[in-house]
Design a protein around this motif. Sequence first.
Motif, PDB file in Angstrom:
ATOM      1  N   GLY A  21     -37.411 -20.546 -25.192  1.00 46.34           N
ATOM      2  CA  GLY A  21     -37.036 -20.010 -23.877  1.00 46.34           C
ATOM      3  C   GLY A  21     -38.216 -19.260 -23.323  1.00 46.34           C
ATOM      4  N   ARG A  22     -38.211 -18.857 -21.982  1.00 51.51           N
ATOM      5  CA  ARG A  22     -38.997 -17.899 -21.201  1.00 51.51           C
ATOM      6  C   ARG A  22     -38.361 -17.046 -20.106  1.00 51.51           C
ATOM      7  NH1 ARG A  22     -44.285 -15.852 -22.873  1.00 51.51           N
ATOM      8  NH2 ARG A  22     -44.253 -17.006 -24.784  1.00 51.51           N
ATOM      9  N   PHE A  23     -38.892 -16.182 -19.667  1.00 48.88           N
ATOM     10  CA  PHE A  23     -38.215 -15.459 -18.489  1.00 48.88           C
ATOM     11  C   PHE A  23     -36.709 -14.983 -18.790  1.00 48.88           C
ATOM     12  CE2 PHE A  23     -40.359 -19.425 -16.807  1.00 48.88           C
ATOM     13  CZ  PHE A  23     -41.761 -18.735 -16.587  1.00 48.88           C
ATOM     14  N   GLU A  24     -35.788 -15.124 -17.769  1.00 47.43           N
ATOM     15  CA  GLU A  24     -34.485 -14.756 -18.353  1.00 47.43           C
ATOM     16  C   GLU A  24     -33.784 -15.682 -19.221  1.00 47.43           C
ATOM     17  OE1 GLU A  24     -33.361 -11.703 -17.748  1.00 47.43           O
ATOM     18  OE2 GLU A  24     -35.471 -11.401 -16.938  1.00 47.43           O
ATOM     19  N   GLY A  25     -34.392 -16.775 -19.598  1.00 48.26           N
ATOM     20  CA  GLY A  25     -33.683 -17.778 -20.470  1.00 48.26           C
ATOM     21  C   GLY A  25     -33.285 -19.092 -19.693  1.00 48.26           C
ATOM     22  N   VAL A  26     -32.321 -19.848 -20.332  1.00 48.54           N
ATOM     23  CA  VAL A  26     -32.222 -21.090 -19.857  1.00 48.54           C
ATOM     24  C   VAL A  26     -30.902 -21.215 -19.162  1.00 48.54           C
ATOM     25  CG1 VAL A  26     -33.625 -22.036 -21.737  1.00 48.54           C
ATOM     26  CG2 VAL A  26     -31.230 -22.186 -22.027  1.00 48.54           C
ATOM     27  N   ASP A  27     -30.640 -22.368 -18.455  1.00 55.75           N
ATOM     28  CA  ASP A  27     -29.495 -22.685 -17.701  1.00 55.75           C
ATOM     29  C   ASP A  27     -28.400 -23.240 -18.779  1.00 55.75           C
ATOM     30  OD1 ASP A  27     -27.460 -24.145 -16.393  1.00 55.75           O
ATOM     31  OD2 ASP A  27     -28.727 -24.145 -14.627  1.00 55.75           O
ATOM     32  N   GLU A  28     -27.173 -22.215 -18.466  1.00 52.18           N
ATOM     33  CA  GLU A  28     -26.155 -22.426 -19.493  1.00 52.18           C
ATOM     34  C   GLU A  28     -25.674 -23.748 -19.909  1.00 52.18           C
ATOM     35  OE1 GLU A  28     -23.947 -20.468 -22.745  1.00 52.18           O
ATOM     36  OE2 GLU A  28     -25.403 -19.570 -21.581  1.00 52.18           O
ATOM     37  N   ARG A  29     -25.627 -24.366 -18.592  1.00 48.76           N
ATOM     38  CA  ARG A  29     -24.992 -25.711 -18.705  1.00 48.76           C
ATOM     39  C   ARG A  29     -26.081 -26.612 -19.740  1.00 48.76           C
ATOM     40  NH1 ARG A  29     -25.436 -26.617 -12.271  1.00 48.76           N
ATOM     41  NH2 ARG A  29     -27.511 -25.874 -12.900  1.00 48.76           N
ATOM     42  N   VAL A  30     -27.282 -26.472 -19.807  1.00 50.25           N
ATOM     43  CA  VAL A  30     -27.706 -27.439 -20.892  1.00 50.25           C
ATOM     44  C   VAL A  30     -27.455 -27.124 -22.176  1.00 50.25           C
ATOM     45  CG1 VAL A  30     -30.229 -27.808 -21.850  1.00 50.25           C
ATOM     46  CG2 VAL A  30     -30.027 -27.236 -19.293  1.00 50.25           C
ATOM     47  N   ILE A  31     -27.085 -25.666 -22.625  1.00 49.45           N
ATOM     48  CA  ILE A  31     -26.797 -25.341 -24.063  1.00 49.45           C
ATOM     49  C   ILE A  31     -25.327 -26.173 -24.063  1.00 49.45           C
ATOM     50  CG2 ILE A  31     -26.061 -23.402 -25.322  1.00 49.45           C
ATOM     51  CD1 ILE A  31     -28.018 -21.647 -23.688  1.00 49.45           C
ATOM     52  N   ASP A  32     -24.515 -25.877 -23.195  1.00 53.95           N
ATOM     53  CA  ASP A  32     -23.134 -26.807 -23.302  1.00 53.95           C
ATOM     54  C   ASP A  32     -23.255 -28.227 -23.428  1.00 53.95           C
ATOM     55  OD1 ASP A  32     -22.140 -23.975 -23.181  1.00 53.95           O
ATOM     56  OD2 ASP A  32     -21.818 -24.060 -21.111  1.00 53.95           O
ATOM     57  N   HIS A  33     -24.028 -28.843 -22.569  1.00 56.61           N
ATOM     58  CA  HIS A  33     -24.175 -30.134 -22.519  1.00 56.61           C
ATOM     59  C   HIS A  33     -24.819 -30.979 -23.804  1.00 56.61           C
ATOM     60  CE1 HIS A  33     -24.668 -34.173 -20.736  1.00 56.61           C
ATOM     61  NE2 HIS A  33     -25.862 -34.331 -21.017  1.00 56.61           N
ATOM     62  N   PHE A  34     -25.492 -30.279 -24.287  1.00 57.65           N
ATOM     63  CA  PHE A  34     -26.252 -30.631 -25.450  1.00 57.65           C
ATOM     64  C   PHE A  34     -25.572 -30.104 -26.761  1.00 57.65           C
ATOM     65  CE2 PHE A  34     -29.506 -31.597 -22.290  1.00 57.65           C
ATOM     66  CZ  PHE A  34     -29.841 -33.057 -22.624  1.00 57.65           C
ATOM     67  N   GLY A  35     -24.863 -29.321 -26.682  1.00 56.48           N
ATOM     68  CA  GLY A  35     -24.307 -28.685 -27.968  1.00 56.48           C
ATOM     69  C   GLY A  35     -25.475 -27.860 -28.613  1.00 56.48           C
ATOM     70  N   ILE A  36     -26.312 -27.334 -28.108  1.00 61.57           N
ATOM     71  CA  ILE A  36     -27.257 -26.636 -28.684  1.00 61.57           C
ATOM     72  C   ILE A  36     -26.940 -25.321 -29.331  1.00 61.57           C
ATOM     73  CG2 ILE A  36     -29.596 -25.350 -28.269  1.00 61.57           C
ATOM     74  CD1 ILE A  36     -29.727 -27.137 -25.593  1.00 61.57           C
ATOM     75  N   THR A  37     -27.578 -25.323 -30.377  1.00 63.83           N
ATOM     76  CA  THR A  37     -27.192 -24.116 -31.488  1.00 63.83           C
ATOM     77  C   THR A  37     -28.234 -22.779 -31.070  1.00 63.83           C
ATOM     78  OG1 THR A  37     -26.370 -25.248 -33.226  1.00 63.83           O
ATOM     79  CG2 THR A  37     -27.028 -23.074 -33.917  1.00 63.83           C
ATOM     80  N   GLU A  38     -27.782 -21.719 -30.907  1.00 61.97           N
ATOM     81  CA  GLU A  38     -28.601 -20.612 -30.671  1.00 61.97           C
ATOM     82  C   GLU A  38     -28.993 -19.798 -31.829  1.00 61.97           C
ATOM     83  OE1 GLU A  38     -28.031 -18.491 -26.872  1.00 61.97           O
ATOM     84  OE2 GLU A  38     -26.043 -19.510 -26.610  1.00 61.97           O
ATOM     85  N   VAL A  39     -30.250 -19.504 -31.934  1.00 61.15           N
ATOM     86  CA  VAL A  39     -30.650 -18.718 -33.330  1.00 61.15           C
ATOM     87  C   VAL A  39     -31.425 -17.654 -32.969  1.00 61.15           C
ATOM     88  CG1 VAL A  39     -31.729 -18.882 -35.541  1.00 61.15           C
ATOM     89  CG2 VAL A  39     -30.346 -20.693 -34.831  1.00 61.15           C
ATOM     90  N   SER A  40     -31.457 -16.448 -33.521  1.00 63.35           N
ATOM     91  CA  SER A  40     -32.412 -15.399 -33.178  1.00 63.35           C
ATOM     92  C   SER A  40     -33.023 -15.054 -34.261  1.00 63.35           C
ATOM     93  CB  SER A  40     -31.332 -14.037 -32.855  1.00 63.35           C
ATOM     94  OG  SER A  40     -32.280 -13.024 -32.648  1.00 63.35           O
ATOM     95  N   LEU A  41     -34.239 -14.434 -34.104  1.00 63.37           N
ATOM     96  CA  LEU A  41     -35.228 -13.990 -35.189  1.00 63.37           C
ATOM     97  C   LEU A  41     -34.780 -12.715 -35.755  1.00 63.37           C
ATOM     98  CD1 LEU A  41     -37.773 -14.854 -36.932  1.00 63.37           C
ATOM     99  CD2 LEU A  41     -39.122 -13.591 -35.068  1.00 63.37           C
ATOM    100  N   GLY A  42     -34.207 -11.788 -34.639  1.00 64.39           N
ATOM    101  CA  GLY A  42     -33.786 -10.662 -35.116  1.00 64.39           C
ATOM    102  C   GLY A  42     -33.234  -9.837 -33.900  1.00 64.39           C
ATOM    103  N   ASP A  43     -32.815  -8.540 -34.052  1.00 66.32           N
ATOM    104  CA  ASP A  43     -31.955  -7.989 -32.873  1.00 66.32           C
ATOM    105  C   ASP A  43     -33.085  -7.127 -32.106  1.00 66.32           C
ATOM    106  OD1 ASP A  43     -29.828  -8.749 -34.101  1.00 66.32           O
ATOM    107  OD2 ASP A  43     -29.447  -6.910 -35.111  1.00 66.32           O
TER     108      ASP A  43
END
Length: 266
Positions: A146-168
């Motif tokens: 991702g870049r900027f403020e992130g990605v359109d949430e509908r894309v995450i929902d549509h493709f069933g994307i898993t979100e993973v963070s490197l850290g807090d």
Amino acid sequence: MTDTPSRAIGRKSISATLKPRELMTDTPLLAGAWTAQIITLFPQAFPGVLGESLTGRALQDGLWQLQTYDLRAHGIGKHRNVDDTPAGGGAGMVLRADVLEAAILEARSAAKGIMPLVYLSPRGRRFDQTMARNWARMDGVTLLCGRFEGVDERVIDHFGITEVSLGDFVLTGGEIAAQAMIDATVRLLPGVLGNADSAVEESHSGGLLEHPQYTKPALWQGRPIPDVLMSGNHAKIAAWRRAMSEQITEHRRPDLWAAYKAKDAT
């Protein structure tokens, strides 16, 4: 979709493709190699440090391969726009759903076997050694940076994307996180590390942090190597290392220590 090619880096066999590839890449698709797909606005950032040392050698030897997909190639209009203002107002820009869809479909069309689709996001589950081991057992992974403020949430929902963070914490983009996660995973692939025991004895491998390490000279700045490590008694050395791992973990990472004790009690 676009006819702009993605980059594939590795070695060995060349498979057929409907799209031309960059002339600078002599190593397109490798049959059966663990594959890291990166969807990014900065494909030139790869392989980066992944092209060095053990991961770089493994890349050249075809033990894994890297494919980059340029979001800008799917941009809209003459200026290849990839983002727009947030719906409802607010600061920053958001990556467009239609641009992301085209890039994801291009990457997934080349994905083989079991390859999770992951968005590198500070709100995702935190990446850890267990996840790296799980990814290493799969056929690869597709990482959306991702870049900027992130990605359109509908894309995450549509493709069933898993979100993973490197850290807090928050980075300006997912590229650095992607390189870190790929490095952690690739080093676990068979044949990448010169000594397979290295992956067994290191930090987090058994739920504990690694014990202290020493090497020559035997005496440095008035500080000697612990006598037990010079004894030649492998049982005592193993016991000392275990005790030190437990001591360090309990002191530095109470969260890991609690999880370790809970697992040990079951």
